[in-house]
Scaffold this active site. Structure first.
Site, PDB file in Angstrom:
ATOM      1  CB  THR A   1     -37.150  -0.251 -11.055  1.00 60.69           C
ATOM      2  OG1 THR A   1     -38.556  -0.068 -10.847  1.00 60.69           O
ATOM      3  CG2 THR A   1     -36.884  -1.667 -11.545  1.00 60.69           C
TER       4      THR A   1
ATOM      5  CB  CYS B   1       7.938   7.214  -1.084  1.00 59.45           C
ATOM      6  SG  CYS B   1       8.214   8.984  -1.220  1.00 59.45           S
TER       7      CYS B   1
ATOM      8  N   GLY C   1       8.839   4.289   2.902  1.00 60.36           N
ATOM      9  CA  GLY C   1       9.332   2.943   3.194  1.00 60.36           C
ATOM     10  C   GLY C   1      10.814   2.828   2.878  1.00 60.36           C
TER      11      GLY C   1
ATOM     12  CG  HIS D   1       5.186   7.298  -5.000  1.00 63.90           C
ATOM     13  ND1 HIS D   1       4.614   6.777  -3.875  1.00 63.90           N
ATOM     14  CD2 HIS D   1       5.769   8.461  -4.629  1.00 63.90           C
ATOM     15  CE1 HIS D   1       4.820   7.602  -2.859  1.00 63.90           C
ATOM     16  NE2 HIS D   1       5.519   8.633  -3.293  1.00 63.90           N
TER      17      HIS D   1
ATOM     18  CD  GLU E   1       2.943   3.925  -5.250  1.00 57.99           C
ATOM     19  OE1 GLU E   1       4.096   3.548  -5.529  1.00 57.99           O
ATOM     20  OE2 GLU E   1       2.700   4.806  -4.403  1.00 57.99           O
TER      21      GLU E   1
HETATM   22  N1  GLN Z   1       7.244  11.898   4.053  1.00 60.41           N
HETATM   23  C1  GLN Z   1       8.278  11.573   3.123  1.00 60.41           C
HETATM   24  C2  GLN Z   1       8.718  12.787   2.318  1.00 60.41           C
HETATM   25  O1  GLN Z   1       8.066  13.776   2.298  1.00 60.41           O
HETATM   26  C3  GLN Z   1       7.823  10.486   2.188  1.00 60.41           C
HETATM   27  C4  GLN Z   1       6.711  10.897   1.283  1.00 60.41           C
HETATM   28  C5  GLN Z   1       6.004   9.742   0.638  1.00 60.41           C
HETATM   29  O2  GLN Z   1       6.131   8.599   1.058  1.00 60.41           O
HETATM   30  N2  GLN Z   1       5.200  10.017  -0.365  1.00 60.41           N
HETATM   31  O3  GLN Z   1       9.742  12.741   1.674  1.00 60.41           O
END
Ligand code: GLN
Length: 539
Positions: A189, A382, A384, A507, A509
């Site tokens: 502690t 994005c 991807g 995005h 996510e």
């Molecule tokens: N680099 C890419 C852009 O600027 C994708 C950005 C990202 O994936 N957040 O558009």
């Protein structure tokens, strides 16, 4: 307005953010309206320019503010969207004070940390609390007590408690580490005692101690902390390590934290309803018959860089009752090591998250190609998504020099190009397309089916977009647009011939929550389950 300040001692990384988020959640479970504030004692104005290697993921809010990933936890635990004002950084505070000084607002006075900087901190906190109209504002102070950087903030909180007048209008919760040492596993502690002493020396008397340790701490250790730190024993809370962060609100509730805080703040006790939360966690733990999803990223070593993606899969697991195992592939290694590429082929689904810069793009495109050719379900987010377009142009349209101008500014076939509306790059702060925006999904498409509606809103963070000059050729060869932004940007591309091959410019996510999992992650996991040959759960 009542306030709860959550501070941390001994070491960082104790899960103070998750603790503060869970406290917020158990207030909400009582019908107490609550609004969170995260204080980040760094000089950056926001997290937009921060390297995810150092700091974990940059989270984006509806209003486009780029913030610390902890804000993502607040949104997920509370199931609510926050604005940039809920993140106070040293940079923001100083910028505001200096602007006021330049305008002459301080009427010739010497501008000092106390009272001007602390005054600005209090003003920002009160403003967020008051505009939200919530009953309780929960303030988490980043860093640990004793750091030079957090001093002005702790002083501001001390002053705030003095100003709100009554002890019962502001509670301090201090999170510390109780290490378990030696062969017999003795809980120590002393670090907690020192940390509480340090906090007291700053004029702050904590009302509650959250003692973090690997295992639950015994009543004797609680008693010892209570005695040495001068805190009632029932206000010493044991929080052992947990396999799932979403268990914490339930654990805190069991430990009586909700009732204790209501009492400390002199709020009337109200019935608690955590039943939805509980069924989410029960399903999460009982989940069987898992799928394996490969994540191909650049920061594969540092999973915090992709925290919101990981959480989105946890939300899917807790809602579908399907265990999701993530396998992390470093995009750079993927092109060098054929055994890794073979391992990728065994995945039941693939996620290509967003990113910036050239490093790793070849590996990501290799993964995209495998997914396309082998029929592995794929979600591209994005970068991807943009790379899925580049890969398609190169290998299906027969344009081997196709590229994004992010990687080849002079490309003869720039299938991904700078945002047209913005055109020129000014400085790193202001050139991105950021924040929540409407996307219209085309009826009858996969995107439309998995969302179950046409009009959606999603958050953005990008500087490049799909070059519309190539769209006709994309569509002709089977890579179709299924979502548009009102300004004509391409938001979603999908391949109707493929089981599940979908890329999104935004995005998803950032919007997934335990109690509202994101349709795209649900869709990917369902498709992965189909590929595996398992039954598809109806819910
Ligand atoms: N680099 C890419 C852009 O600027 C994708 C950005 C990202 O994936 N957040 O558009």
């Amino acid at each position: 307005m009542k306030y709860v300040a959550v501070t941390g001692g001994v070491i960082s990384g104790l899960g103070k953010g998750i603790t503060a988020s869970s406290i917020s959640r158990i207030f909400k479970a009582r019908g107490v309206t609550v609004t969170p504030i995260k204080i980040d004692p760094y000089l950056n104005v926001d997290a937009g320019t921060m390297n995810p290697y150092q700091h974990g993921e940059v989270f984006v809010l509806d209003d486009g503010t780029e913030v610390d990933l902890d804000l993502g936890n607040y949104e997920r635990f509370l199931g609510e969207s926050l604005a940039g004002s809920h993140n106070i950084t040293t940079g923001k505070v100083y910028r505001s004070v200096i602007e006021k000084e330049r305008r002459g607002d301080f009427l010739g006075n010497t501008v000092q940390i106390i009272p001007h900087v602390t005054g600005e901190v209090k003003r920002m906190i009160r403003e967020v609390g008051e505009t939200s109209g919530a009953e309780v504002t929960v303030i988490e102070v980043g860093g640990t007590v004793g750091d030079i950087e957090s001093m002005p903030f702790l002083e501001a909180l001390r002053e705030l408690r003095q100003e709100v007048g009554r002890q019962e209008d502001m509670a301090f919760v201090h999170t510390t580490l109780v290490p378990v040492v030696g062969a017999v596993g003795e809980a120590k502690t002393k670090p907690t005692q020192h940390s509480v002493r340090e906090l007291r020396s700053l004029g702050i008397d904590p009302d509650m101690i959250v003692a973090r340790s690997t295992l639950p701490i015994s009543p004797e250790i609680k008693q010892k902390i209570s005695l040495f730190c001068g805190i009632r024993q029932e206000n010493v809370i044991s929080v052992p390590d947990m396999s799932c962060i979403y268990d914490l609100p339930l654990h805190l509730e069991n430990e009586g934290v909700g009732d204790r805080l209501m009492q400390i703040l002199n709020l009337p006790q109200r019935p608690t309803d955590l039943s939805n939360w509980r069924s989410f966690t029960e399903r999460y733990h009982a989940a069987a018959d898992g799928v394996v999803i490969g994540v191909v990223g650049k920061y594969a070593e540092l999973k915090d860089s992709y925290l919101s993606h990981t959480e989105a899969f946890h939300h899917t697991q807790g809602n579908l009752g399907v265990r999701v195992k993530l396998v992390w592939f470093d995009a750079e290694d993927l092109v060098k090591d054929t055994t890794l590429a073979e391992q990728l082929d065994t995945m039941q689904g693939i996620l290509i998250p967003g990113g910036y810069g050239r490093r790793g793009i070849d590996g990501k495109m290799l993964a995209i190609r495998r997914a396309r050719e082998l029929g592995i379900p794929l979600l591209g987010v994005c970068l991807g998504f943009q790379l899925a377009a580049v890969e398609f142009a190169r290998n299906v349209l027969g344009l081997p020099d196709a590229n994004s101008t992010e990687f080849d500014p002079g490309s003869k076939n720039p299938v991904v190009d700078l945002l047209r509306e913005q055109g020129k790059v000014k400085d790193l702060g202001g050139t991105q397309h950021l924040g929540s925006e409407k996307v219209v999904l085309t009826e009858g498409t996969l995107a439309n089916r998995i969302y179950g509606r046409k009009d959606i809103r999603e958050r953005h963070r990008h500087r490049y977009e799909i070059n519309r000059d190539y769209l006709a050729r994309f569509e002709e060869k089977g890579f179709k647009v299924s979502g548009w932004a009102p300004d004509g940007r391409v938001e979603v591309l999908e391949m109707p011939e493929h089981r599940f091959f979908i890329g999104v410019q935004y995005h998803p996510e950032f919007l997934s929550r335990p109690e509202a999992p994101h349709p795209l992650y649900m869709g990917l996991v369902r498709a992965a389950l189909e590929r595996k040959g398992g039954a598809n759960p109806a819910t």
